[in-house]
Design a protein around this motif. Sequence first.
Motif, PDB file in Angstrom:
ATOM      1  N   SER A   1     -21.699  -1.334  96.379  1.00 43.97           N
ATOM      2  CA  SER A   1     -21.883  -1.423  97.830  1.00 43.97           C
ATOM      3  C   SER A   1     -20.548  -1.497  98.561  1.00 43.97           C
ATOM      4  O   SER A   1     -20.406  -0.945  99.653  1.00 43.97           O
ATOM      5  CB  SER A   1     -22.718  -2.655  98.182  1.00 43.97           C
ATOM      6  N   ALA A   2     -19.595  -2.178  97.970  1.00 45.37           N
ATOM      7  CA  ALA A   2     -18.266  -2.268  98.584  1.00 45.37           C
ATOM      8  C   ALA A   2     -17.619  -0.890  98.648  1.00 45.37           C
ATOM      9  O   ALA A   2     -17.022  -0.519  99.664  1.00 45.37           O
ATOM     10  CB  ALA A   2     -17.378  -3.234  97.800  1.00 45.37           C
ATOM     11  N   ILE A   3     -17.769  -0.123  97.581  1.00 45.72           N
ATOM     12  CA  ILE A   3     -17.167   1.211  97.552  1.00 45.72           C
ATOM     13  C   ILE A   3     -17.874   2.140  98.530  1.00 45.72           C
ATOM     14  O   ILE A   3     -17.223   2.785  99.365  1.00 45.72           O
ATOM     15  CB  ILE A   3     -17.206   1.791  96.122  1.00 45.72           C
ATOM     16  N   LEU A   4     -19.198   2.217  98.446  1.00 44.86           N
ATOM     17  CA  LEU A   4     -19.951   3.137  99.297  1.00 44.86           C
ATOM     18  C   LEU A   4     -20.060   2.666 100.744  1.00 44.86           C
ATOM     19  O   LEU A   4     -20.154   3.488 101.650  1.00 44.86           O
ATOM     20  CB  LEU A   4     -21.356   3.351  98.730  1.00 44.86           C
ATOM     21  N   GLY A   5     -20.051   1.362 100.954  1.00 46.36           N
ATOM     22  CA  GLY A   5     -20.206   0.839 102.311  1.00 46.36           C
ATOM     23  C   GLY A   5     -18.902   0.600 103.028  1.00 46.36           C
ATOM     24  O   GLY A   5     -18.721   1.013 104.173  1.00 46.36           O
ATOM     25  N   MET A   6     -17.971  -0.042 102.354  1.00 45.07           N
ATOM     26  CA  MET A   6     -16.713  -0.382 103.010  1.00 45.07           C
ATOM     27  C   MET A   6     -15.744   0.801 103.042  1.00 45.07           C
ATOM     28  O   MET A   6     -14.977   0.952 103.976  1.00 45.07           O
ATOM     29  CB  MET A   6     -16.036  -1.573 102.315  1.00 45.07           C
ATOM     30  N   GLY A   7     -15.777   1.627 102.011  1.00 44.48           N
ATOM     31  CA  GLY A   7     -14.873   2.782 101.956  1.00 44.48           C
ATOM     32  C   GLY A   7     -14.913   3.618 103.226  1.00 44.48           C
ATOM     33  O   GLY A   7     -13.884   3.808 103.885  1.00 44.48           O
ATOM     34  N   PRO A   8     -16.106   4.100 103.620  1.00 42.44           N
ATOM     35  CA  PRO A   8     -16.171   4.877 104.865  1.00 42.44           C
ATOM     36  C   PRO A   8     -15.758   4.072 106.099  1.00 42.44           C
ATOM     37  O   PRO A   8     -15.237   4.625 107.056  1.00 42.44           O
ATOM     38  CB  PRO A   8     -17.646   5.275 104.961  1.00 42.44           C
ATOM     39  N   GLY A   9     -15.973   2.759 106.051  1.00 46.14           N
ATOM     40  CA  GLY A   9     -15.603   1.919 107.192  1.00 46.14           C
ATOM     41  C   GLY A   9     -14.117   1.958 107.506  1.00 46.14           C
ATOM     42  O   GLY A   9     -13.713   1.843 108.663  1.00 46.14           O
ATOM     43  N   PHE A  10     -13.317   2.155 106.475  1.00 43.91           N
ATOM     44  CA  PHE A  10     -11.870   2.189 106.683  1.00 43.91           C
ATOM     45  C   PHE A  10     -11.410   3.463 107.376  1.00 43.91           C
ATOM     46  O   PHE A  10     -10.305   3.506 107.910  1.00 43.91           O
ATOM     47  CB  PHE A  10     -11.124   2.010 105.355  1.00 43.91           C
ATOM     48  N   VAL A  11     -12.221   4.514 107.367  1.00 42.34           N
ATOM     49  CA  VAL A  11     -11.798   5.769 107.993  1.00 42.34           C
ATOM     50  C   VAL A  11     -12.481   6.033 109.332  1.00 42.34           C
ATOM     51  O   VAL A  11     -12.141   6.998 110.011  1.00 42.34           O
ATOM     52  CB  VAL A  11     -12.007   6.981 107.051  1.00 42.34           C
ATOM     53  N   LEU A  12     -13.422   5.187 109.716  1.00 42.16           N
ATOM     54  CA  LEU A  12     -14.175   5.430 110.946  1.00 42.16           C
ATOM     55  C   LEU A  12     -13.279   5.639 112.166  1.00 42.16           C
ATOM     56  O   LEU A  12     -13.519   6.533 112.971  1.00 42.16           O
ATOM     57  CB  LEU A  12     -15.155   4.285 111.225  1.00 42.16           C
TER      58      LEU A  12
END
Length: 151
Positions: A15-26
């Motif tokens: 969840s950290a990879i799939l959820g937070m990963g995109p959050g860093f590029v928003l």
Amino acid sequence: MNTVYTILVFIHIFSAILGMGPGFVLSFIPKSAKTMTELRHAYKIKHHLHILVMIGGTLLLITGLLMGMMHPYLFQMGWYIVSLILFFIALAMGPFVLKPFAIPVKEIVNQHQGEEIPKEYFRLSKKLNRYENFENLLFLIIIALMIVKPF
């Protein structure tokens, strides 16, 4: 019980990879837009990625708390408590900090006529980006605490 905990850890990390990963590029997605059409498209992409971030963030919270309930000693660990506090601060930033800045930005994106991006958009989005970057910093600190477990 150890198998359930291992599954929770797996879901938590995934969840950290799939959820937070995109959050860093928003916040970076709209920056490359040169026209209003491109900017509108960037915000559609940002919206779809934000859904992944919300799902991942929800799973992170649920699995993190479930792991804490399975191993109550975690609630005595400083890194765990600080991570939870920072997570709740970041979570609260959405409606209380980010949303008030995002609403006028989205109004410009949705209502502006013509292809030239108005200067007001840049002024408002710059403020929004500052808070988004601060929230990303909180998430980086949380990730570092989870990896290093310093206290």
